[in-house]
Design a protein around this motif. Structure first.
Motif, PDB file in Angstrom:
ATOM      1  N   LEU A  38       0.754  -1.282   0.006  1.00  0.00           N
ATOM      2  CA  LEU A  38       0.099   0.087  -0.027  1.00  0.00           C
ATOM      3  C   LEU A  38       0.883   1.201   0.269  1.00  0.00           C
ATOM      4  CD1 LEU A  38      -2.913  -0.585   2.369  1.00  0.00           C
ATOM      5  CD2 LEU A  38      -2.954  -0.013   0.082  1.00  0.00           C
ATOM      6  N   GLN A  39       1.791   1.210   1.114  1.00  0.00           N
ATOM      7  CA  GLN A  39       2.777   2.325   0.889  1.00  0.00           C
ATOM      8  C   GLN A  39       3.451   2.759  -0.408  1.00  0.00           C
ATOM      9  OE1 GLN A  39       5.484   2.288   4.271  1.00  0.00           O
ATOM     10  NE2 GLN A  39       6.170   4.192   3.885  1.00  0.00           N
ATOM     11  N   MET A  40       4.197   1.667  -0.952  1.00  0.00           N
ATOM     12  CA  MET A  40       4.751   1.886  -2.317  1.00  0.00           C
ATOM     13  C   MET A  40       3.730   2.376  -3.541  1.00  0.00           C
ATOM     14  SD  MET A  40       6.818  -1.724  -2.581  1.00  0.00           S
ATOM     15  CE  MET A  40       7.478  -1.026  -4.242  1.00  0.00           C
ATOM     16  N   LYS A  41       2.608   2.052  -3.259  1.00  0.00           N
ATOM     17  CA  LYS A  41       1.606   2.578  -4.366  1.00  0.00           C
ATOM     18  C   LYS A  41       1.363   3.914  -3.963  1.00  0.00           C
ATOM     19  CE  LYS A  41      -0.549  -0.166  -6.537  1.00  0.00           C
ATOM     20  NZ  LYS A  41      -1.397  -1.204  -7.443  1.00  0.00           N
ATOM     21  N   ASN A 110       7.571   9.574   5.739  1.00  0.00           N
ATOM     22  CA  ASN A 110       8.327   8.727   6.678  1.00  0.00           C
ATOM     23  C   ASN A 110       7.692   7.701   7.634  1.00  0.00           C
ATOM     24  OD1 ASN A 110       8.228  10.776   8.184  1.00  0.00           O
ATOM     25  ND2 ASN A 110      10.332  10.764   8.809  1.00  0.00           N
ATOM     26  N   ALA A 111       6.405   8.142   7.994  1.00  0.00           N
ATOM     27  CA  ALA A 111       5.630   7.570   8.901  1.00  0.00           C
ATOM     28  C   ALA A 111       4.253   7.590   8.657  1.00  0.00           C
ATOM     29  CB  ALA A 111       6.036   8.129  10.415  1.00  0.00           C
ATOM     30  N   PRO A 112       3.742   7.025   7.630  1.00  0.00           N
ATOM     31  CA  PRO A 112       2.351   6.939   7.130  1.00  0.00           C
ATOM     32  C   PRO A 112       1.433   6.294   8.168  1.00  0.00           C
ATOM     33  CG  PRO A 112       3.678   5.322   5.869  1.00  0.00           C
ATOM     34  CD  PRO A 112       4.490   6.174   6.741  1.00  0.00           C
ATOM     35  N   VAL A 158      -4.683   6.058  -0.078  1.00  0.00           N
ATOM     36  CA  VAL A 158      -4.800   4.783  -0.909  1.00  0.00           C
ATOM     37  C   VAL A 158      -5.508   3.664   0.010  1.00  0.00           C
ATOM     38  CG1 VAL A 158      -3.750   3.188  -2.392  1.00  0.00           C
ATOM     39  CG2 VAL A 158      -2.861   5.582  -2.155  1.00  0.00           C
ATOM     40  N   ALA A 159      -6.535   3.096  -0.541  1.00  0.00           N
ATOM     41  CA  ALA A 159      -7.287   1.989   0.179  1.00  0.00           C
ATOM     42  C   ALA A 159      -7.150   0.598  -0.953  1.00  0.00           C
ATOM     43  CB  ALA A 159      -8.421   2.341   0.465  1.00  0.00           C
TER      44      ALA A 159
END
Length: 240
Positions: A38-41, A110-112, A158-159
């Protein structure tokens, strides 16, 4: 017997604790992998947000990431600009959202921030939110100064449908429960056999003690064939 009950209770607690630790560890690993994707997207989408002379532009084409258009296991995104309910403006959103809005929650790049939520169609989902300053492609100093202000922060959420992840976790839980039940049943049988065999000399000693009366006080108990735990008892009975 009481010894058997205590042993089985101890083994049951060990099996339950081991299974729980294994499940939590695997669940944490799968969830971390899901969150990383998810974070990469989200970071990939954030790279399409630019600050130009006309304002903020989202240079994204749906064909680059078709997952935001598909109907099966869809993915969702929504982007906002500006702070507060009055100043907040929607930059773009995935077509899969329809008229539904994602929660406006975000952490630094850096801390989503991650959380679970219900997606359109009552799908179980998981979301990540990031906030960031868009890349400045304008040569205007005024724009460069404004983009450093906190109101220039962009928030992106993003979900993704987590039905497959939930199904994997359920299957793993059922497998652990089935294996645990089989191991417990096998353990009960093995422990009962071991305890009965281990207590057999004690039962035999008890029967011989019960058979002694006034006419057989000269009887002696042999310690050679006795387990080491019962040898002191046999010696004491012989002394008596």
């Amino acid at each position: 017997s009481q010894i058997l009950r205590y042993q089985l209770l101890g083994l049951f607690l060990i099996l339950v604790a081991g299974g729980a630790v294994f499940y939590v560890s695997v669940r944490s690993a799968l969830l971390s992998e899901f969150d990383a994707a998810l974070q990469m997207k989200a970071q990939a989408l954030a790279s399409f947000v630019k600050w130009e002379e006309e304002g903020i532009e989202f240079e994204f084409a749906d064909e680059r990431m078709p997952s935001f258009e598909r109907k099966e296991h869809p993915e969702f995104f929504q982007i906002w600009f500006g702070a507060g309910a009055v100043e907040r403006q929607a930059i773009d959103r995935a077509a899969t959202l329809g008229s539904t809005d994602l929660p406006d929650r975000a952490g630094p790049m850096n801390a989503p921030e991650f959380w679970d939520l219900t997606l359109p169609g009552s799908l179980p989902g998981r979301a990540v939110g990031i906030r960031f300053l868009p890349e400045n492609e304008s040569a205007d100093e005024r724009s460069a100064h404004f983009i450093q202000h906190k109101h220039a922060e962009v928030r992106l959420v993003v979900a993704k449908d987590r039905s497959e992840l939930n199904a994997s976790l359920r299957a793993m839980g059922l497998a652990l429960g089935g294996v645990g039940a089989a191991m417990l049943a096998a353990t009960v049988w093995i422990v009962r056999m071991i305890v009965r065999r281990g207590l057999r000399p004690l039962h035999s000693l008890g029967e011989r003690v019960a058979s002694i009366d006034a006419a057989s006080l000269s009887a002696r108990f042999s310690t050679d064939a006795m387990p080491i735990e019962l040898q002191p008892i046999c010696t004491r009975l012989n002394e008596l």
